[in-house]
Write a protein that holds these residues in place. Structure first.
Motif, PDB file in Angstrom:
ATOM      1  N   LEU A   1       0.836  -1.190   0.000  1.00 28.23           N
ATOM      2  CA  LEU A   1       0.000   0.000   0.000  1.00 28.23           C
ATOM      3  C   LEU A   1       0.878   1.250   0.000  1.00 28.23           C
ATOM      4  O   LEU A   1       2.067   1.198   0.253  1.00 28.23           O
ATOM      5  N   ARG A   2       0.283   2.360  -0.330  1.00 25.48           N
ATOM      6  CA  ARG A   2       0.872   3.693  -0.189  1.00 25.48           C
ATOM      7  C   ARG A   2       1.848   4.100  -1.282  1.00 25.48           C
ATOM      8  O   ARG A   2       1.740   5.155  -1.849  1.00 25.48           O
ATOM      9  N   GLY A   3       2.865   3.300  -1.567  1.00 26.34           N
ATOM     10  CA  GLY A   3       3.844   3.720  -2.578  1.00 26.34           C
ATOM     11  C   GLY A   3       4.668   4.903  -2.114  1.00 26.34           C
ATOM     12  O   GLY A   3       4.981   5.049  -0.928  1.00 26.34           O
ATOM     13  N   CYS A   4       5.024   5.767  -3.064  1.00 27.29           N
ATOM     14  CA  CYS A   4       5.893   6.923  -2.805  1.00 27.29           C
ATOM     15  C   CYS A   4       5.018   8.180  -2.793  1.00 27.29           C
ATOM     16  O   CYS A   4       4.278   8.428  -3.745  1.00 27.29           O
ATOM     17  N   LEU A   5       5.131   8.983  -1.741  1.00 31.74           N
ATOM     18  CA  LEU A   5       4.264  10.170  -1.654  1.00 31.74           C
ATOM     19  C   LEU A   5       4.566  11.162  -2.782  1.00 31.74           C
ATOM     20  O   LEU A   5       3.646  11.826  -3.287  1.00 31.74           O
ATOM     21  N   PHE A   6       5.824  11.251  -3.210  1.00 31.46           N
ATOM     22  CA  PHE A   6       6.154  12.127  -4.354  1.00 31.46           C
ATOM     23  C   PHE A   6       5.376  11.663  -5.599  1.00 31.46           C
ATOM     24  O   PHE A   6       4.741  12.461  -6.282  1.00 31.46           O
ATOM     25  N   GLY A   7       5.470  10.366  -5.893  1.00 25.51           N
ATOM     26  CA  GLY A   7       4.814   9.836  -7.087  1.00 25.51           C
ATOM     27  C   GLY A   7       3.295   9.909  -6.982  1.00 25.51           C
ATOM     28  O   GLY A   7       2.607  10.215  -7.960  1.00 25.51           O
ATOM     29  N   ASP A   8       2.780   9.625  -5.788  1.00 20.53           N
ATOM     30  CA  ASP A   8       1.320   9.693  -5.593  1.00 20.53           C
ATOM     31  C   ASP A   8       0.807  11.098  -5.895  1.00 20.53           C
ATOM     32  O   ASP A   8      -0.161  11.279  -6.643  1.00 20.53           O
ATOM     33  N   PHE A   9       1.453  12.084  -5.283  1.00 20.12           N
ATOM     34  CA  PHE A   9       0.991  13.466  -5.471  1.00 20.12           C
ATOM     35  C   PHE A   9       1.292  13.969  -6.883  1.00 20.12           C
ATOM     36  O   PHE A   9       0.537  14.766  -7.430  1.00 20.12           O
ATOM     37  N   ALA A  10       2.390  13.506  -7.473  1.00 22.68           N
ATOM     38  CA  ALA A  10       2.695  13.906  -8.859  1.00 22.68           C
ATOM     39  C   ALA A  10       1.550  13.485  -9.769  1.00 22.68           C
ATOM     40  O   ALA A  10       1.073  14.269 -10.587  1.00 22.68           O
ATOM     41  N   ASN A  11       1.075  12.247  -9.598  1.00 25.44           N
ATOM     42  CA  ASN A  11       0.000  11.769 -10.467  1.00 25.44           C
ATOM     43  C   ASN A  11      -1.348  12.387 -10.110  1.00 25.44           C
ATOM     44  O   ASN A  11      -2.160  12.637 -10.983  1.00 25.44           O
ATOM     45  N   GLU A  12      -1.585  12.617  -8.830  1.00 24.35           N
ATOM     46  CA  GLU A  12      -2.926  13.065  -8.452  1.00 24.35           C
ATOM     47  C   GLU A  12      -3.115  14.581  -8.565  1.00 24.35           C
ATOM     48  O   GLU A  12      -4.156  15.046  -9.012  1.00 24.35           O
ATOM     49  N   ILE A  13      -2.102  15.350  -8.143  1.00 25.22           N
ATOM     50  CA  ILE A  13      -2.395  16.754  -7.870  1.00 25.22           C
ATOM     51  C   ILE A  13      -1.429  17.756  -8.503  1.00 25.22           C
ATOM     52  O   ILE A  13      -1.702  18.960  -8.524  1.00 25.22           O
ATOM     53  N   SER A  14      -0.303  17.256  -9.085  1.00 30.54           N
ATOM     54  CA  SER A  14       0.697  18.227  -9.562  1.00 30.54           C
ATOM     55  C   SER A  14       0.174  19.071 -10.724  1.00 30.54           C
ATOM     56  O   SER A  14       0.657  20.175 -10.956  1.00 30.54           O
ATOM     57  N   ASP A  15      -0.838  18.567 -11.459  1.00 34.40           N
ATOM     58  CA  ASP A  15      -1.411  19.389 -12.533  1.00 34.40           C
ATOM     59  C   ASP A  15      -2.205  20.576 -11.979  1.00 34.40           C
ATOM     60  O   ASP A  15      -2.487  21.527 -12.714  1.00 34.40           O
ATOM     61  N   HIS A  16      -2.587  20.486 -10.717  1.00 40.02           N
ATOM     62  CA  HIS A  16      -3.540  21.467 -10.166  1.00 40.02           C
ATOM     63  C   HIS A  16      -2.960  22.357  -9.080  1.00 40.02           C
ATOM     64  O   HIS A  16      -3.644  23.257  -8.597  1.00 40.02           O
ATOM     65  N   SER A  17      -1.747  22.095  -8.649  1.00 35.83           N
ATOM     66  CA  SER A  17      -1.153  22.915  -7.592  1.00 35.83           C
ATOM     67  C   SER A  17       0.318  23.166  -7.902  1.00 35.83           C
ATOM     68  O   SER A  17       1.142  22.241  -7.874  1.00 35.83           O
ATOM     69  N   GLU A  18       0.609  24.417  -8.190  1.00 37.40           N
ATOM     70  CA  GLU A  18       1.983  24.765  -8.551  1.00 37.40           C
ATOM     71  C   GLU A  18       2.939  24.576  -7.367  1.00 37.40           C
ATOM     72  O   GLU A  18       4.085  24.141  -7.551  1.00 37.40           O
ATOM     73  N   ILE A  19       2.488  24.898  -6.143  1.00 34.91           N
ATOM     74  CA  ILE A  19       3.426  24.771  -5.011  1.00 34.91           C
ATOM     75  C   ILE A  19       3.681  23.297  -4.683  1.00 34.91           C
ATOM     76  O   ILE A  19       4.780  22.928  -4.275  1.00 34.91           O
ATOM     77  N   ILE A  20       2.685  22.439  -4.891  1.00 33.80           N
ATOM     78  CA  ILE A  20       2.917  21.010  -4.658  1.00 33.80           C
ATOM     79  C   ILE A  20       3.826  20.451  -5.757  1.00 33.80           C
ATOM     80  O   ILE A  20       4.772  19.697  -5.474  1.00 33.80           O
ATOM     81  N   ARG A  21       3.560  20.831  -6.993  1.00 27.66           N
ATOM     82  CA  ARG A  21       4.418  20.366  -8.094  1.00 27.66           C
ATOM     83  C   ARG A  21       5.875  20.764  -7.842  1.00 27.66           C
ATOM     84  O   ARG A  21       6.794  19.958  -8.007  1.00 27.66           O
ATOM     85  N   GLU A  22       6.097  22.004  -7.394  1.00 26.36           N
ATOM     86  CA  GLU A  22       7.460  22.470  -7.142  1.00 26.36           C
ATOM     87  C   GLU A  22       8.107  21.683  -5.991  1.00 26.36           C
ATOM     88  O   GLU A  22       9.298  21.351  -6.051  1.00 26.36           O
ATOM     89  N   ALA A  23       7.334  21.370  -4.952  1.00 23.45           N
ATOM     90  CA  ALA A  23       7.889  20.591  -3.828  1.00 23.45           C
ATOM     91  C   ALA A  23       8.286  19.189  -4.290  1.00 23.45           C
ATOM     92  O   ALA A  23       9.331  18.658  -3.881  1.00 23.45           O
ATOM     93  N   ILE A  24       7.467  18.582  -5.145  1.00 30.63           N
ATOM     94  CA  ILE A  24       7.802  17.242  -5.662  1.00 30.63           C
ATOM     95  C   ILE A  24       9.039  17.334  -6.549  1.00 30.63           C
ATOM     96  O   ILE A  24       9.948  16.499  -6.460  1.00 30.63           O
ATOM     97  N   ARG A  25       9.077  18.361  -7.396  1.00 28.72           N
ATOM     98  CA  ARG A  25      10.212  18.542  -8.304  1.00 28.72           C
ATOM     99  C   ARG A  25      11.512  18.642  -7.499  1.00 28.72           C
ATOM    100  O   ARG A  25      12.516  18.013  -7.835  1.00 28.72           O
TER     101      ARG A  25
END
Lengths: 190, 190
Positions: free
Chosen positions: B97-121
């Protein structure tokens, strides 16, 4: 024609909404609104949002041109390169948004929905089978070392592709595809 | 100690809730409930759920033992193998379960939140930098062919890992890690 039925419109709308906003980000009302249908009509066609997600995943799988990977009239290494170039160009056309619906839903929702997880599993399995066919043909043709198990290598290519899409969405640059093409076609498939 | 402050409790709760349910699946109330805090207290500590997600991503990055990849007292190929074995064992412990939080959020939310995308980057960039260090050291030690660019190969390894986690979540089997370890340590890093 299914495309013009209300059910078909709901599937098309769900495909777009799920791909753009994710499973939790796209509500039933978003989907019915996008299809121009009353919210109440949804449950005449689908028992649940999960059930519609499964149909949307099948619809996504049909866009991947997987049968081309088994087209024995085309050189196998060319099939593999064209396949990933086609997928890359799709991601460039979308300005790095969306990624792969299988990978998106795997990360977002597969822990919480057994029927969605199973639909993704089947989608990936057929994709891996088509990649395995092309890799094995490339080995038979002497283009790729036969020292690696074709099925294992194909599964690895698919994983590397899914991770490359994650990177492309965070980088939003065509450079994100360079590690995949350099390593797969410069090192692994030779 | 931060761990016992309300802010610290909210970060820990968010880390757990986001990792288990995704960004859209974990509401502010879920997070405050898990932290045993009133919902109204949230905005005393964070301007938005997005801002808390950025802190949770930093918290996730700190669990990856990335500094070990730069530990020159350990053989570089051993560093790389231990790193991915550590991550794999974590995923086995979590029953896939869970996987990688970077990858999870990249797929789910990085298109919609610039500050989250930048944190993952940024999270991926530091991870890739640490992997590059170990790959370059392995090349210097003659363990890995110097014919590949270390930075490109490291980025590819990271992508392949992220895709492997997607596969492990849909397969829910330790076999999902075999393509990665066979191909990376049997073919690429030699």
């Amino acid at each position: 024609m299914a495309r013009h039925s209300l059910r078909g419109e709901l599937v098309e709308a769900a495909f777009e909404q799920f791909h753009a906003h994710g499973f939790n980000g796209a509500g039933v009302k978003d989907i019915t609104d996008a299809a121009g249908a009353p919210k109440g009509s949804f449950y005449n066609h689908f028992p649940s949002k999960e059930a519609l997600a499964v149909v949307a995943l099948e619809r996504y799988g049909s866009t991947l041109r997987l049968a081309d990977l088994k087209d024995s009239s085309v050189d196998p290494l060319t099939r593999l390169r064209r396949h990933f170039e086609f997928l890359r160009d799709g991601q460039l056309d979308q300005r790095f948004l969306r990624g792969c619906l299988f990978g998106d839903f795997a990360n977002e929702i597969s822990d919480h929905s057994e029927i969605i997880r199973e639909a993704i599993r089947q989608g990936f399995a057929y994709w891996a089978e088509c990649l395995t066919c092309a890799v094995a043909d490339a080995q038979t043709a002497g283009q790729v070392s036969a020292g690696q198990d074709a099925e294992t290598l194909a599964a690895f290519l698919l994983n590397a592709w899914e991770g490359t899409l994650i990177s492309s969405r965070t980088e939003r640059s065509a450079k994100a595809f360079k590690p995949f093409f350099d390593t797969v076609f410069g090192v692994l498939l030779r």
